[in-house]
Design a protein around this motif. Structure first.
Motif, short mmCIF file in Angstrom:
data_model
loop_
_atom_site.label_atom_id
_atom_site.label_comp_id
_atom_site.label_asym_id
_atom_site.label_seq_id
_atom_site.Cartn_x
_atom_site.Cartn_y
_atom_site.Cartn_z
N PHE A 32 27.85 11.10 -32.03
CA PHE A 32 27.18 11.24 -33.32
C PHE A 32 27.97 10.41 -34.33
CE2 PHE A 32 26.83 13.16 -37.53
CZ PHE A 32 25.46 13.02 -37.73
N ARG A 33 27.26 9.56 -35.03
CA ARG A 33 27.90 8.67 -36.00
C ARG A 33 27.30 8.94 -37.36
NH1 ARG A 33 26.39 3.92 -38.30
NH2 ARG A 33 24.48 3.96 -37.12
N SER A 34 28.15 9.35 -38.30
CA SER A 34 27.71 9.50 -39.69
C SER A 34 28.17 8.25 -40.45
CB SER A 34 28.29 10.77 -40.31
OG SER A 34 29.67 10.62 -40.54
N ASN A 35 27.95 8.22 -41.74
CA ASN A 35 28.35 7.06 -42.52
C ASN A 35 29.85 6.87 -42.55
OD1 ASN A 35 25.80 6.24 -43.13
ND2 ASN A 35 25.72 7.31 -45.09
N SER A 36 30.60 7.98 -42.52
CA SER A 36 32.04 7.86 -42.66
C SER A 36 32.83 8.32 -41.44
CB SER A 36 32.50 8.66 -43.87
OG SER A 36 32.11 10.01 -43.73
N GLU A 37 32.27 9.14 -40.58
CA GLU A 37 33.00 9.71 -39.45
C GLU A 37 32.26 9.43 -38.14
OE1 GLU A 37 35.88 11.02 -40.16
OE2 GLU A 37 35.60 11.35 -42.31
N ILE A 38 32.95 9.67 -37.01
CA ILE A 38 32.32 9.57 -35.71
C ILE A 38 32.79 10.74 -34.86
CG2 ILE A 38 34.08 8.05 -34.70
CD1 ILE A 38 31.53 6.60 -33.41
N TYR A 39 31.87 11.32 -34.10
CA TYR A 39 32.13 12.50 -33.30
C TYR A 39 31.72 12.22 -31.86
CZ TYR A 39 31.85 14.58 -37.97
OH TYR A 39 32.04 14.87 -39.31
N ALA A 40 32.49 12.74 -30.91
CA ALA A 40 32.15 12.60 -29.50
C ALA A 40 32.38 13.94 -28.82
CB ALA A 40 33.02 11.53 -28.85
N GLN A 41 31.43 14.33 -27.97
CA GLN A 41 31.61 15.56 -27.21
C GLN A 41 31.05 15.38 -25.82
OE1 GLN A 41 29.69 18.93 -28.97
NE2 GLN A 41 27.99 17.74 -29.76
N VAL A 42 31.68 16.06 -24.88
CA VAL A 42 31.27 16.02 -23.48
C VAL A 42 30.57 17.35 -23.19
CG1 VAL A 42 32.05 15.84 -21.11
CG2 VAL A 42 33.14 14.48 -22.87
N ILE A 43 29.31 17.26 -22.75
CA ILE A 43 28.44 18.43 -22.65
C ILE A 43 27.94 18.60 -21.23
CG2 ILE A 43 26.30 19.46 -23.51
CD1 ILE A 43 26.63 17.57 -25.96
N ASP A 44 27.96 19.85 -20.75
CA ASP A 44 27.32 20.22 -19.49
C ASP A 44 25.98 20.85 -19.86
OD1 ASP A 44 26.49 21.13 -17.05
OD2 ASP A 44 28.20 22.47 -16.71
N ASP A 45 24.89 20.11 -19.65
CA ASP A 45 23.58 20.58 -20.07
C ASP A 45 23.05 21.72 -19.20
OD1 ASP A 45 23.12 18.94 -22.34
OD2 ASP A 45 22.78 17.25 -21.00
N THR A 46 23.48 21.82 -17.94
CA THR A 46 23.00 22.89 -17.09
C THR A 46 23.52 24.25 -17.57
OG1 THR A 46 24.84 22.53 -15.56
CG2 THR A 46 22.76 21.42 -15.06
N GLN A 47 24.76 24.29 -18.04
CA GLN A 47 25.35 25.52 -18.58
C GLN A 47 25.09 25.65 -20.08
OE1 GLN A 47 27.09 27.91 -16.87
NE2 GLN A 47 26.52 26.82 -15.00
N GLY A 48 24.83 24.52 -20.74
CA GLY A 48 24.63 24.53 -22.19
C GLY A 48 25.93 24.70 -22.95
N THR A 49 27.01 24.11 -22.42
CA THR A 49 28.32 24.26 -23.05
C THR A 49 28.94 22.92 -23.36
OG1 THR A 49 29.42 24.35 -20.91
CG2 THR A 49 28.80 26.44 -21.89
N THR A 50 29.75 22.90 -24.40
CA THR A 50 30.54 21.73 -24.73
C THR A 50 31.89 21.88 -24.05
OG1 THR A 50 29.43 21.46 -26.85
CG2 THR A 50 31.58 20.40 -26.60
#
Length: 118
Positions: A32-50
């Motif tokens: 996720f990139r906003s105008n001033s910051e950047i965020y990264a996360q690793v997600i397991d979609d089968t469990q629905g967890t970060t």
């Protein structure tokens, strides 16, 4: 009539998420990139967890100086190091509707340099 920037981004995001999902073997690296910051996360979609998350706002990374692109590369290296500690070496890359250019590309290159495969 041409699409607005937000509509184009939403369309790209839907197209990417149709084919890309995270599993326990190969979780999804979401950007996720906003105008001033950047965020990264690793997600397991089968469990629905970060599983792992890093951003340019983290206390240890907030001290970094440089351009937004340089900071993005540091965030990429940090997410790769956290993934290695968690036992994750392969991920599916989800650029979140952003073009693979600039800060998103820099983050991906930083993660690859630190040993993350996608």
């Amino acid at each position: 009539m041409a699409l607005s920037t937000n509509e184009r981004k939403k369309r790209i995001r839907r197209r990417i998420r149709k084919v890309s999902s995270g599993t326990a073997d190969r979780p999804r690296l979401s950007i996720f990139r906003s105008n001033s910051e950047i965020y990264a996360q690793v997600i397991d979609d089968t469990q629905g967890t970060t599983l792992v998350a890093v951003s340019s706002r983290d206390k240890d990374l907030a001290k970094e100086k440089g351009t937004k692109t340089e900071i993005s590369k540091v965030v990429g290296k940090a997410i790769a190091e956290k993934c290695k500690k968690a036992g994750i070496d392969k991920v599916a890359f989800d650029r979140g509707g952003n073009l693979y250019h600039g800060r998103v590309k820099s983050l991906a290159e930083g993660a690859r340099e630190a040993g993350l495969n996608f």
